[in-house]
Design an enzyme around this catalytic site. Sequence first.
Site, short mmCIF file in Angstrom:
data_model
loop_
_atom_site.label_atom_id
_atom_site.label_comp_id
_atom_site.label_asym_id
_atom_site.label_seq_id
_atom_site.Cartn_x
_atom_site.Cartn_y
_atom_site.Cartn_z
N GLY A 46 10.29 1.22 10.33
CA GLY A 46 9.33 0.13 10.43
C GLY A 46 9.95 -1.16 9.94
O GLY A 46 10.98 -1.12 9.23
N GLN A 51 9.99 -9.50 6.23
CA GLN A 51 11.30 -9.03 5.77
C GLN A 51 12.45 -9.80 6.41
O GLN A 51 13.57 -9.79 5.90
CB GLN A 51 11.47 -7.53 6.07
CG GLN A 51 10.58 -6.65 5.22
CD GLN A 51 10.72 -5.20 5.61
OE1 GLN A 51 10.12 -4.76 6.59
NE2 GLN A 51 11.52 -4.45 4.87
N CYS A 91 12.31 1.39 1.28
CA CYS A 91 12.12 0.10 1.96
C CYS A 91 13.47 -0.54 2.20
O CYS A 91 14.33 -0.54 1.32
CB CYS A 91 11.26 -0.81 1.07
SG CYS A 91 10.92 -2.43 1.80
N LEU A 92 13.64 -1.09 3.38
CA LEU A 92 14.90 -1.76 3.71
C LEU A 92 15.12 -2.98 2.81
O LEU A 92 16.26 -3.42 2.64
CB LEU A 92 14.91 -2.19 5.18
CG LEU A 92 14.89 -1.02 6.19
CD1 LEU A 92 14.68 -1.54 7.60
CD2 LEU A 92 16.18 -0.20 6.09
N HIS A 133 2.57 0.54 4.75
CA HIS A 133 3.72 -0.07 4.06
C HIS A 133 4.06 -1.42 4.71
O HIS A 133 4.29 -2.42 4.00
CB HIS A 133 4.89 0.92 4.13
CG HIS A 133 6.20 0.41 3.62
ND1 HIS A 133 6.81 0.90 2.49
CD2 HIS A 133 7.04 -0.56 4.10
CE1 HIS A 133 7.95 0.25 2.30
NE2 HIS A 133 8.12 -0.63 3.26
N GLU A 134 4.09 -1.45 6.03
CA GLU A 134 4.41 -2.71 6.75
C GLU A 134 3.32 -3.75 6.54
O GLU A 134 3.61 -4.94 6.35
CB GLU A 134 4.59 -2.46 8.25
CG GLU A 134 5.64 -1.45 8.64
CD GLU A 134 6.93 -1.57 7.90
OE1 GLU A 134 7.27 -2.68 7.44
OE2 GLU A 134 7.62 -0.55 7.74
N HIS A 137 3.69 -5.61 3.39
CA HIS A 137 4.68 -6.70 3.45
C HIS A 137 4.02 -8.01 3.88
O HIS A 137 4.36 -9.08 3.38
CB HIS A 137 5.80 -6.37 4.44
CG HIS A 137 6.87 -5.48 3.90
ND1 HIS A 137 7.68 -5.83 2.84
CD2 HIS A 137 7.32 -4.25 4.30
CE1 HIS A 137 8.56 -4.86 2.60
NE2 HIS A 137 8.36 -3.89 3.48
O1 GNR Z 1 12.65 2.80 7.02
C1 GNR Z 1 11.70 2.92 6.25
N1 GNR Z 1 11.35 4.15 5.83
C2 GNR Z 1 10.19 4.42 5.14
C3 GNR Z 1 10.06 5.66 4.55
C4 GNR Z 1 8.92 6.00 3.88
C5 GNR Z 1 7.89 5.09 3.79
C6 GNR Z 1 8.00 3.84 4.36
C7 GNR Z 1 9.14 3.50 5.05
S1 GNR Z 1 9.27 1.96 5.80
C8 GNR Z 1 11.00 1.73 5.76
C9 GNR Z 1 11.39 0.46 6.49
C10 GNR Z 1 10.80 -0.74 5.79
O2 GNR Z 1 11.19 -1.15 4.75
N2 GNR Z 1 9.76 -1.28 6.32
O3 GNR Z 1 9.14 -2.28 5.72
NI NI Z 2 9.55 -2.10 3.62
#
Ligand code: GNR
Ligand code: NI
Length: 167
Positions: A46, A51, A91-92, A133-134, A137
Amino acid sequence: MARLSILEFPDPRLRKIASPITDVTGKIATLADDMLETMYAAPGIGLAASQVNVHQRLIVVDISNEKNEPVILINPKIIATEGEREAEEGCLSVPGFYEPVTRPARIEVAAINRDGEPYTLVAEGLLAVCIQHEMDHLEGRLFVDYISNTKRQMIRKKLIKQQRQRG
Ligand code: GNR
Ligand code: NI
């Protein structure tokens, strides 16, 4: 298509609240495509526009193994939730760290697609985790906000050190 650079915690720009998208233009469609390319390259499941330092309400996700099921959500809104579930998140923008987070297990989301058409989506499991999660952000929230201050400070220090070493 272009690969965009991803902001990393504790960059204050990750704390900005994203604005609603009022017009789904070709520019937005191109941004969504660039975000998908960036997400696949990372690799991640995601990515939120926040980001990549674009503070507009756009997220992309793809939880498929084959990476051939991209979903684009513009102005996503959670319209219903059910249950609770704990799952490990990463999270990236917080590279290398994983912590459990509790969230609603099942969500219904209303959004707009890249053609500007409204739709709804019911998600559970990893997809539900990822969309929430997204969407965090877009509110300037990160998964580390759900863990202890001590752990978050430790992650902060380690990432600052890493970023310094990379220059
Ligand atoms: O790549 C991602 N893996 C992930 C794993 C578990 C819960 C959420 C994520 S999202 C993350 C990519 C990211 O940072 N998206 O904002
Ligand atoms: Ni993230």
